[in-house]
Design an enzyme around this catalytic site. Structure first.
Site, PDB file in Angstrom:
ATOM      1  N   ILE A 149       0.751  -1.522   0.212  1.00 35.02           N
ATOM      2  CA  ILE A 149      -0.176   0.173   0.321  1.00 35.02           C
ATOM      3  C   ILE A 149       0.474   0.958  -0.062  1.00 35.02           C
ATOM      4  CG2 ILE A 149      -1.739   1.451   0.987  1.00 35.02           C
ATOM      5  CD1 ILE A 149      -2.207  -1.312   1.983  1.00 35.02           C
ATOM      6  N   ASP A 168      11.098   2.149   6.029  1.00 37.13           N
ATOM      7  CA  ASP A 168      10.485   1.114   6.233  1.00 37.13           C
ATOM      8  C   ASP A 168      12.360  -0.026   6.416  1.00 37.13           C
ATOM      9  OD1 ASP A 168       9.897  -1.456   6.035  1.00 37.13           O
ATOM     10  OD2 ASP A 168       8.513  -1.110   4.848  1.00 37.13           O
ATOM     11  N   SER A 228      -3.845   2.300   9.079  1.00 39.53           N
ATOM     12  CA  SER A 228      -2.802   0.854   8.810  1.00 39.53           C
ATOM     13  C   SER A 228      -3.895   0.517   9.962  1.00 39.53           C
ATOM     14  CB  SER A 228      -1.164   1.926   9.139  1.00 39.53           C
ATOM     15  OG  SER A 228      -1.218   2.006   9.636  1.00 39.53           O
ATOM     16  N   ASP A 253      -8.438   6.904   9.730  1.00 41.55           N
ATOM     17  CA  ASP A 253      -9.782   5.396   9.912  1.00 41.55           C
ATOM     18  C   ASP A 253      -9.295   4.156  10.459  1.00 41.55           C
ATOM     19  OD1 ASP A 253     -11.557   4.794   7.677  1.00 41.55           O
ATOM     20  OD2 ASP A 253      -9.656   3.388   7.210  1.00 41.55           O
ATOM     21  N   GLU A 258     -12.014  -0.735  18.145  1.00 43.08           N
ATOM     22  CA  GLU A 258     -12.411  -0.486  17.430  1.00 43.08           C
ATOM     23  C   GLU A 258     -14.714  -1.361  17.779  1.00 43.08           C
ATOM     24  OE1 GLU A 258     -11.389  -1.158  13.475  1.00 43.08           O
ATOM     25  OE2 GLU A 258     -10.805   0.547  13.183  1.00 43.08           O
ATOM     26  N   HIS A 278     -13.483   3.134   9.819  1.00 42.32           N
ATOM     27  CA  HIS A 278     -12.310   1.788   8.960  1.00 42.32           C
ATOM     28  C   HIS A 278     -12.788   1.779   7.675  1.00 42.32           C
ATOM     29  CE1 HIS A 278      -9.921  -2.066  10.336  1.00 42.32           C
ATOM     30  NE2 HIS A 278      -9.670  -1.429   8.986  1.00 42.32           N
ATOM     31  N   LEU A 279     -12.868   2.455   6.560  1.00 40.32           N
ATOM     32  CA  LEU A 279     -13.150   2.247   5.715  1.00 40.32           C
ATOM     33  C   LEU A 279     -12.510   1.845   4.451  1.00 40.32           C
ATOM     34  CD1 LEU A 279     -15.421   5.019   5.382  1.00 40.32           C
ATOM     35  CD2 LEU A 279     -16.515   2.581   6.237  1.00 40.32           C
ATOM     36  N   GLY A 280     -11.152   1.516   4.685  1.00 33.97           N
ATOM     37  CA  GLY A 280      -9.760   1.397   3.675  1.00 33.97           C
ATOM     38  C   GLY A 280     -10.729  -0.183   3.318  1.00 33.97           C
ATOM     39  N   ALA A 281     -10.901  -0.707   3.286  1.00 35.94           N
ATOM     40  CA  ALA A 281     -11.419  -1.649   2.154  1.00 35.94           C
ATOM     41  C   ALA A 281     -12.542  -2.443   1.938  1.00 35.94           C
ATOM     42  CB  ALA A 281     -10.777  -3.127   2.312  1.00 35.94           C
TER      43      ALA A 281
END
Length: 531
Positions: A149, A168, A228, A253, A258, A278-281
């Site tokens: 991502i 990273d 993330s 997000d 949650e 939590h709409l990422g997917a």
């Protein structure tokens, strides 16, 4: 061959399966109903509503593959499936674009105040001056976590004419060059970025990695985005920085707990933050993608072709399986412990077998160690099929040693994880062929079952160390399930190994680390990563 689809998945995937096999769609089957009919099917496609228990698998006399239209496979008994030689596949990458695009949407929303301006206009106001934004062009985007991502975010932000830098420690320099971005350390990223976006898995290193201290290092007017993991970012520290103006805007997000309740939402009433549940997917295409991807993998598995999205291993000869199958969980957990102890990017993983294991085929056990070591640090799902290739792509050397000579234990497995800063050593055994134990960590003799969470705390040898730690954990409602204290090689110091059932929150860890005489404090999550 016949396929059963037992959950509501996109018709696109069902259509693909129907091009090759007879497909029945039967939704909302309970365990009894599934047991009654599963015996006639060669393949099963599910989502989270179908629980594929051992009882179901025992009744699935023809079943060759189970496809999970999504990532998590907690609803499938992997052990039972593996024992029967049933391949379990999932769709680990289908939400990549959805999460990437949601991140871009969040970036644009906080850059041009889109939700706030919309709400103002919908309430009958015409207020242009309050919603003056900025431009992305020539700004610096800092990306924490440059995996599948994060790397896509980099490309999209470069198209917006932004300078992109990344942090990273598990990505080689060559990959950064391929992406046309600069690799920097975390402090450099914090100090130089106009925007900071996070795309990391939740690991020992990333848990709470952006707290009040890190936010203080950010430049004035920074904008922060997290799509993330909720526990990567201290949302309460972020809220305070938004109130002070040090952080100009934020988009979040994901949250530590949650669903996010009103009582635990520090952003209520704030106008310089955008939050989503939590709409990422959550896109139509992602849902179609998981359906098509899992259908493709099911077809490949039934054709006897390699399946890179398999989450278990191929069938093993019965005589070898009898010897090695009790060791699978132990090996994977030793890999998990090894990566938690590692002091930087792993350079080499060595696995030494003694006793009966030295006389049989152990390649799949070594793969289990790699799976355990790689899953906690990567966003991509690592499984028994792709773990060796993932290790190779990360430039991690893998060695397997077999010996009948042992200084301490026979029928033991020793895992060594090497970094540029040194090496850590874990020794594990099975007692009575069933009870997994860790018996050595580095030069320390220990005796614990690798379950739940383990605190390793080297400390000064002085009174009341156990009492102070026990008091803090007890006050936080954290149950201690085991404790050992032993001497280290440094005069006047001991090491404490404390087993606890549950995760330890960041604020409790800070209290533990602040105890006078504590030299270090390492929390290891010994639980397996099955998604």
């Amino acid at each position: 061959m016949k396929i059963l689809v037992s959950d509501d998945v996109s018709e696109k995937g069902v259509e693909l399966l129907r091009q090759h096999y007879d497909v029945d769609v039967k939704i909302n089957l309970d365990e009894d109903a599934l047991v009654a009919c599963i015996g006639e099917y060669d393949g099963l496609v599910t989502r989270s509503m179908t629980h594929v228990t051992k009882r179901v698998i025992d009744a699935a006399v023809k079943l060759k593959v189970i496809g999970r239209a999504g990532v998590g496979v907690d609803s499938i008994d992997l052990k039972a499936a593996t024992e029967r030689g049933i391949i379990v596949v999932n769709a680990p990458t289908s939400n990549t674009i959805a999460a990437t695009e949601h991140t871009v949407a969040m970036i644009m929303a906080i850059t041009r105040h889109v939700p706030q301006a919309h709400n103002s206009l919908m309430s009958g106001e015409w207020d242009r001056s309050s919603f003056t934004g900025i431009q992305l062009q020539n700004k610096t985007m800092g990306i924490i976590g440059v995996g599948r991502i994060g790397s896509r975010i980099a490309k999209r932000m470069q198209a917006m004419e932004m300078k992109v830098i990344g942090y990273d420690p598990y990505i080689p320099e060559e990959r950064f060059k391929q992406l046309g971005m600069e690799s920097v350390d975390l402090d450099t990223l914090l100090q130089n970025s106009d925007y900071i976006t996070m795309h990391t898995p939740l690991t020992k290193e990333t848990r709470g990695m952006i707290s009040a201290d890190e936010i203080a290092k950010m430049k004035e007017g920074v904008r922060v985005i997290n799509v993330s993991r909720g526990k990567v970012l201290d949302i309460f520290a972020l809220a305070e920085a938004l109130k002070s103006g040090h952080v100009a805007g934020a988009a979040v997000d994901v949250f530590p707990e949650e669903p996010l309740t009103k009582e635990k939402n520090p952003f209520l009433g704030m106008t310089n933050v955008v939050i989503t549940p939590h709409l990422g997917a959550s896109t139509i295409e992602a849902q179609i993608g998981v359906s098509v991807d899992v259908a493709t993998s099911v077809i490949a598995a039934l054709n006897g072709e390699p399946v890179t999205s398999a989450v278990n291993m191929a069938p093993i000869p019965a005589n070898i399986y009898t010897t090695i199958h009790p060791y699978f969980d132990l090996m994977e957990k030793m890999g998990i412990i090894g990566v938690y102890l590692a002091d930087g990017p792993m350079k080499e993983i060595s696995v030494e077998y003694t006793g009966e294991l030295a006389e049989t085929e152990t390649g799949i056990l070594t793969t289990a160690v790699l799976k355990g070591a790689l899953n906690p640090i990567l966003q991509d799902t690592v499984n028994f099929v792709n773990a060796p290739e993932v290790a190779k792509s990360r430039h991690i050397a893998v060695k397997e040693v077999k010996s009948q000579d042992s200084d301490t234990f026979l029928d033991a497995v020793t895992v060594k994880v090497a970094t540029d800063k040194g090496q850590h050593r874990i020794v594990g055994m099975l007692f009575n062929k069933t009870e997994a134990k860790i018996v050595e960590i580095d030069e320390y003799r220990v005796d614990f079952t690798p379950e739940g969470y383990l605190l390793l705390a080297p400390h000064v040898d002085q009174p009341n160390m156990i009492g102070q730690i026990s008091t803090i954990l007890g006050q936080a409602g954290i149950n201690i399930t085991g404790m050992q204290v032993g001497k280290t090689t440094t005069t006047g110091t001991n090491i404490m190994a404390i087993a606890v059932r549950d995760d330890i929150p960041n604020d409790v860890m800070l209290k533990l680390k602040a105890i006078d005489g504590i030299l270090d404090m390492n929390l290891i999550n010994c639980n397996l990563h099955n998604d």
